[in-house]
Scaffold this motif. Structure first.
Motif, PDB file in Angstrom:
ATOM      1  N   ARG A 245      37.011  28.276  25.923  1.00 23.25           N
ATOM      2  CA  ARG A 245      36.296  29.487  26.331  1.00 23.25           C
ATOM      3  C   ARG A 245      36.128  29.536  27.844  1.00 23.25           C
ATOM      4  N   GLU A 248      39.375  30.562  29.242  1.00 24.88           N
ATOM      5  CA  GLU A 248      39.590  31.976  28.933  1.00 24.88           C
ATOM      6  C   GLU A 248      38.829  32.871  29.909  1.00 24.88           C
ATOM      7  N   ILE A 249      37.579  32.501  30.233  1.00 26.40           N
ATOM      8  CA  ILE A 249      36.767  33.286  31.161  1.00 26.40           C
ATOM      9  C   ILE A 249      37.394  33.281  32.554  1.00 26.40           C
ATOM     10  N   ALA A 251      40.567  32.763  33.284  1.00 23.48           N
ATOM     11  CA  ALA A 251      41.817  33.530  33.223  1.00 23.48           C
ATOM     12  C   ALA A 251      41.530  35.033  33.244  1.00 23.48           C
ATOM     13  N   GLU A 252      40.512  35.460  32.492  1.00 17.79           N
ATOM     14  CA  GLU A 252      40.152  36.878  32.461  1.00 17.79           C
ATOM     15  C   GLU A 252      39.689  37.355  33.832  1.00 17.79           C
ATOM     16  N   ARG A 253      38.899  36.510  34.523  1.00 17.91           N
ATOM     17  CA  ARG A 253      38.391  36.858  35.854  1.00 17.91           C
ATOM     18  C   ARG A 253      39.555  36.966  36.855  1.00 17.91           C
ATOM     19  N   ASP A 254      40.475  35.994  36.755  1.00 16.27           N
ATOM     20  CA  ASP A 254      41.629  35.975  37.659  1.00 16.27           C
ATOM     21  C   ASP A 254      42.524  37.185  37.406  1.00 16.27           C
ATOM     22  N   LEU A 255      42.750  37.476  36.118  1.00 17.66           N
ATOM     23  CA  LEU A 255      43.583  38.622  35.759  1.00 17.66           C
ATOM     24  C   LEU A 255      42.921  39.924  36.182  1.00 17.66           C
ATOM     25  N   GLY A 256      41.576  39.990  36.016  1.00 15.86           N
ATOM     26  CA  GLY A 256      40.842  41.186  36.428  1.00 15.86           C
ATOM     27  C   GLY A 256      40.961  41.434  37.924  1.00 15.86           C
ATOM     28  N   TYR A 260      42.755  44.648  39.640  1.00 18.95           N
ATOM     29  CA  TYR A 260      42.039  45.496  40.601  1.00 18.95           C
ATOM     30  C   TYR A 260      42.877  45.675  41.869  1.00 18.95           C
TER      31      TYR A 260
END
Length: 274
Positions: A245, A248-249, A251-256, A260
């Protein structure tokens, strides 16, 4: 090379990759147990799942008809992989069997084994674990018994590859039901050769008290029955889930952040080139 042969070869390579990965995990657990065993009376390597080989395909062996239709180099590669896997399992069992204070335990949550049915000469359309769910009471322990896969299937595979082993395949199996709302937990255990039966029974009692319901795994709601596991495996499951998890967080932050930046760049391009 036909499509069927290529597909079969790729599937076997994939299966063998997974089995060898599991062997690496067992090796790491035993190495840790060996390290701990130098400063304690007994060290245990607990494995999530069976410690017996998975499906290695009994039709793959030297001079088999199945491999006769394969290109020679592919047949040779798959034979070497399977032989390496078989030898590795024997080395794992013998390293524990010949030790003085290391025990290897495989805890199987969902088992398809029918060894007890084979011993009784009675067969049903369900594995032993499911059949025992209703007959075993809270606190019951069944075993030791020898699995069909350990006594016959594995030995037959070793004979086909002419693999020699110095000791018996000393894997004892058990079913343990600590709680009334769990299915029986199946255990495959390799004890040191020098460990007497009294100590083995005491060890099994310790394992019994480490058996618990797994909240992570699926609950059979219709029958109000839980999947069992061992406490050390449950702790690792929780730690792995927590770590996954966290990754995952991140990766999501990096992808976000990258998304942007891409949107801002696209907006600038649209303003510059409407």
């Amino acid at each position: 090379l036909t499509y069927d042969v290529a597909q079969e070869f790729a599937r076997k390579i994939s299966e063998f990759d997974l089995i060898e990965f599991k062997q690496e995990m067992i090796d790491l657990a035993i190495a840790e147990a060996k390290y701990k065993s130098t400063s304690c009376d007994l060290a245990v390597a607990s494995i999530d799942g069976s410690i017996l080989p998975g499906h290695l395909d009994p039709y793959i062996f030297p001079d088999s008809e199945t491999l006769a239709r394969w290109p020679p180099e592919m047949a040779e590669l798959i034979l070497k992989r399977k032989e390496r896997i078989l030898k590795k399992f024997i080395n794992i069992y013998e390293s524990v069997y010949l030790s003085t204070n290391i025990v290897l335990v495989g805890a199987i949550k969902n088992s398809n084994d029918r060894s007890l049915q084979a011993l009784a000469g009675l067969y049903h359309d369900a594995p032993d674990q499911v059949l025992l769910m209703g007959s075993m009471k809270e606190g019951d322990v069944i075993g030791p018994f020898k699995k069909h896969r350990a006594e016959r299937v594995l030995l037959e595979e070793l004979r086909k590859f002419k693999i020699r082993y110095s000791k018996e395949i000393a894997i004892e199996s058990f079913y343990v039901k600590r709680r009334g709302d769990t299915i029986p937990l199946q255990l495959d255990i390799v004890f040191p050769e020098s460990m007497d039966r009294g100590t083995r029974n005491l060890f099994l009692e310790i394992i019994y008290y480490l058996t618990e319901a797994s909240e992570k795994h699926t609950r059979i709601a219709s029958e109000d029955v839980y999947i069992p596991t061992l406490a050390p495996i449950r702790i690792i499951d929780e730690e792995v889930s927590k770590k996954a998890r966290e990754i995952e967080i991140i990766a999501e932050r990096d992808l976000g952040g990258k998304l942007y930046s891409a949107i801002k760049l696209l907006e600038e391009c649209l303003e510059k080139y409407p």
